[in-house]
Motif scaffolding. Structure first.
Motif, short mmCIF file in Angstrom:
data_model
loop_
_atom_site.label_atom_id
_atom_site.label_comp_id
_atom_site.label_asym_id
_atom_site.label_seq_id
_atom_site.Cartn_x
_atom_site.Cartn_y
_atom_site.Cartn_z
N SER A 48 0.71 -1.29 0.11
CA SER A 48 -0.07 -0.27 0.01
C SER A 48 0.64 1.19 0.17
O SER A 48 0.34 2.23 -0.72
CB SER A 48 -0.95 0.12 1.25
N PHE A 49 2.16 1.36 0.51
CA PHE A 49 3.01 2.33 0.71
C PHE A 49 3.33 2.76 -1.00
O PHE A 49 3.52 3.91 -1.46
CB PHE A 49 4.15 2.03 1.27
N LEU A 50 3.86 1.59 -1.42
CA LEU A 50 4.12 1.83 -2.86
C LEU A 50 3.13 2.23 -3.86
O LEU A 50 3.20 3.12 -4.84
CB LEU A 50 4.86 0.39 -3.61
N ALA A 51 1.79 1.77 -3.76
CA ALA A 51 0.64 2.26 -4.35
C ALA A 51 0.36 3.73 -4.18
O ALA A 51 -0.04 4.56 -4.88
CB ALA A 51 -0.56 1.03 -4.26
N CYS A 95 -6.30 4.70 1.71
CA CYS A 95 -7.15 4.07 0.87
C CYS A 95 -6.55 2.73 0.30
O CYS A 95 -7.27 1.79 0.29
CB CYS A 95 -7.35 5.14 -0.08
N CYS A 96 -5.12 2.72 -0.11
CA CYS A 96 -4.41 1.72 -0.65
C CYS A 96 -4.45 0.44 0.55
O CYS A 96 -4.56 -0.53 0.13
CB CYS A 96 -3.22 2.20 -1.14
N ALA A 97 -4.19 0.89 1.75
CA ALA A 97 -4.03 0.13 2.95
C ALA A 97 -5.21 -0.95 3.05
O ALA A 97 -5.66 -2.21 3.47
CB ALA A 97 -3.55 0.51 3.91
N ILE A 98 -6.48 -0.06 3.05
CA ILE A 98 -7.82 -0.82 3.12
C ILE A 98 -8.04 -1.81 2.14
O ILE A 98 -8.45 -2.82 2.04
CB ILE A 98 -8.95 0.44 3.27
#
Length: 111
Positions: A48-51, A95-98
């Protein structure tokens, strides 16, 4: 014509004679596997960090955050661009982590 037999493969000296390596052997002494939930947490966090980094790059390449931040700040003190970039990144990361967490939860065969 007689054919010469292939020589026996040499075994590593740490294995000892007649012992074959197995999947249970550690590649490094003292190596331990992370628990499932810890590994899952780091996988979701990193992906999610990369996204979020990519989404932030795309968003702020198109949108200037200063006019948007001026609408939500106090009239005399607008937020700096760096603050708005940080909030944008954290929003995208959430948002990406969810999304990554829900995907990992749906793919988990243990439930």
């Amino acid at each position: 014509m007689l054919r010469k037999a292939d020589p026996e493969p040499m075994e590593p000296t740490s294995m000892g004679p007649g012992r074959r390596p197995t999947l249970d052997d550690d590649a490094y002494p003292g190596q331990r596997e992370l628990p499932h939930l810890v590994r899952l947490f780091f996988t979701v966090s990193w992906s999610s960090f990369l996204a979020a980094a990519f989404a932030t790059l795309l968003c702020f390449a198109i949108v200037d955050p200063a006019p948007i931040g001026a609408q939500f700040s106090a009239p005399g003190e607008p937020w700096s661009r760096m603050t708005l970039y940080s909030f944008g990144f954290l929003f995208f990361w959430l948002c990406c982590a969810i999304a990554a967490g829900l995907t990992a939860w749906m793919l988990d065969p243990r439930r």
